[in-house]
Each structure stands twice: as structure tokens, then as C-alpha cells.
Design an enzyme around this catalytic site. Structure first.
Site, PDB file in Angstrom:
ATOM      1  N   ASP A 149      45.543  70.260  53.688  1.00  0.00           N
ATOM      2  CA  ASP A 149      45.506  69.108  52.788  1.00  0.00           C
ATOM      3  C   ASP A 149      44.445  68.101  53.239  1.00  0.00           C
ATOM      4  O   ASP A 149      43.601  67.663  52.444  1.00  0.00           O
ATOM      5  CB  ASP A 149      46.896  68.470  52.754  1.00  0.00           C
ATOM      6  CG  ASP A 149      47.082  67.442  51.644  1.00  0.00           C
ATOM      7  OD1 ASP A 149      46.272  67.400  50.705  1.00  0.00           O
ATOM      8  OD2 ASP A 149      48.074  66.697  51.721  1.00  0.00           O
TER       9      ASP A 149
ATOM     10  N   SER B  81      52.925  76.753  53.418  1.00  0.00           N
ATOM     11  CA  SER B  81      54.180  76.564  54.170  1.00  0.00           C
ATOM     12  C   SER B  81      54.201  77.201  55.553  1.00  0.00           C
ATOM     13  O   SER B  81      55.154  76.993  56.300  1.00  0.00           O
ATOM     14  CB  SER B  81      55.414  77.001  53.374  1.00  0.00           C
ATOM     15  OG  SER B  81      55.699  76.063  52.368  1.00  0.00           O
TER      16      SER B  81
ATOM     17  N   GLY C 115      52.991  77.358  59.428  1.00  0.00           N
ATOM     18  CA  GLY C 115      52.567  76.288  60.330  1.00  0.00           C
ATOM     19  C   GLY C 115      53.547  75.139  60.344  1.00  0.00           C
ATOM     20  O   GLY C 115      54.744  75.328  60.558  1.00  0.00           O
TER      21      GLY C 115
ATOM     22  N   TYR D 195      55.155  73.464  58.244  1.00  0.00           N
ATOM     23  CA  TYR D 195      56.353  73.522  57.398  1.00  0.00           C
ATOM     24  C   TYR D 195      57.348  74.587  57.876  1.00  0.00           C
ATOM     25  O   TYR D 195      58.382  74.785  57.257  1.00  0.00           O
ATOM     26  CB  TYR D 195      55.977  73.737  55.941  1.00  0.00           C
ATOM     27  CG  TYR D 195      55.653  72.453  55.196  1.00  0.00           C
ATOM     28  CD1 TYR D 195      55.248  71.294  55.855  1.00  0.00           C
ATOM     29  CD2 TYR D 195      55.751  72.388  53.828  1.00  0.00           C
ATOM     30  CE1 TYR D 195      54.952  70.120  55.179  1.00  0.00           C
ATOM     31  CE2 TYR D 195      55.463  71.215  53.130  1.00  0.00           C
ATOM     32  CZ  TYR D 195      55.068  70.089  53.812  1.00  0.00           C
ATOM     33  OH  TYR D 195      54.786  68.926  53.133  1.00  0.00           O
TER      34      TYR D 195
END
Length: 168
Positions: free
Chosen positions: A33, A121, A123, A125
Site C-alpha cells: 500500500d 493478506s 505478511g 495480515y
């Protein structure tokens, strides 16, 4: 649909759309992100703020997807999706599969025929890359979206190997 996997930087991919493993706030973060926001420039954050102001005042729900322009990226579009966070008890594989399926539906709606995905997701998460790879590959193969190329872009050689195994 052609599906492949490469090791590299998703922000440099020559595809119509890249998928951002976003948080629900859509206002940037770390990892993929943060890299996408940094490479796209401040206009991406402004576009995300506009989405929050208008159509997504409560943020983007887990498993859903929305597109913005790519701004300074080689990709024309960024498709933002929010993966489930295992650390918050979001352990349903269907939520993760929805990230990939919904992103492909959005890609088809905006006319993107080539899409690059990160390991959503994996890593921070808390999802094991093996689980992400299998769920992602299965979701993409099951998709009826009119997309010519799906590329999984992995940061490490180890993750690439796991995705290559899931594709074989």
C-alpha cells in the site's frame, strides 16, 4: 486467461491495472500500500480521500474492491482491495478469495485486460503465503471476468516459489 507469477516490484509492472493490498481507510499505509501510494504520487491519496468523502464514507469493506487512476504509475489503474486480517479474527478463506474475484470484476468493468496482484493478506495480515497462493490461484481460475492476463508479483523468491507451485 493467462496466469503467471514473477518476482519484482508491483509499482513497475507494465499492465493495465495493479491491485493494492489496501487498508479499509484507503489512505495509505505500509508495505505494498505504501509503495503504491509513494510511486503513484499525491494524486492517488487525493483520489482515495474523494472516495471516502463520497461513495465510501465508512471505508472499503474486507473482500471488496474499487478502482482509482494510476497517476504516475505505468499502470493506468489501481484497484484497491482490503484483505482479511487473521490477527483480527478474519480467517474465512472466502473473504480472501473475494479480494481476487472482486478485483478482477472491477478490472473488467474499467476495461483493464491485464492485472497484477500482490500476495494480498500475506505478511502483516497474518495469512501464510501458501494459503494465499492457493486461494488466489483458485479464485482467479474460477473467475469469469474478461481479463487476458493475471500476474502475481511477489517481493521474495520464496513467495514466488510458493505461487509457482500453486500454479502448477
Amino acid at each position: 486467461m493467462q496466469i503467471d507469477a514473477v518476482q519484482g516490484d508491483i509499482t513497475t509492472q507494465d499492465v493495465d491495472a495493479i491491485v493494492n493490498a489496501a487498508n479499509s481507510g484507503l489512505l495509505g499505509g505500509g508495505g505494498v500500500d505504501g509503495a503504491i501510494h509513494s510511486a503513484a504520487g499525491p494524486s492517488l491519496l487525493a483520489a482515495c480521500r474523494e472516495l471516502r468523502r463520497t461513495t465510501l464514507p465508512d471505508g472499503l469493506p474486507v473482500g471488496e474492491a474499487v478502482a482509482t487512476p494510476g497517476f504516475r504509475l505505468p499502470a493506468r489503474w489501481v484497484i484497491h482491495t482490503v484483505g482479511p486480517n487473521r490477527h483480527r479474527g478474519q480467517t474465512d478463506p472466502a473473504l480472501l478469495a473475494s479480494c481476487f474475484a472482486t478485483s478482477l470484476e472491477v478490472a473488467a468493468q474499467i476495461g483493464a485486460t491485464s492485472v497484477a496482484f500482490p500476495a494480498v493478506s500475506a505478511g502483516v495480515y497474518g495469512w501464510a503465503v501458501q494459503d494465499v497462493a492457493q486461494i488466489a490461484v483458485d479464485a482467479v481460475r474460477a473467475s469469469s471476468a474478461q481479463v487476458d492476463l493475471v500476474r502475481f508479483v511477489l517481493f521474495s523468491a520464496a513467495a514466488l516459489g510458493v505461487f509457482e507451485a500453486a500454479l502448477s
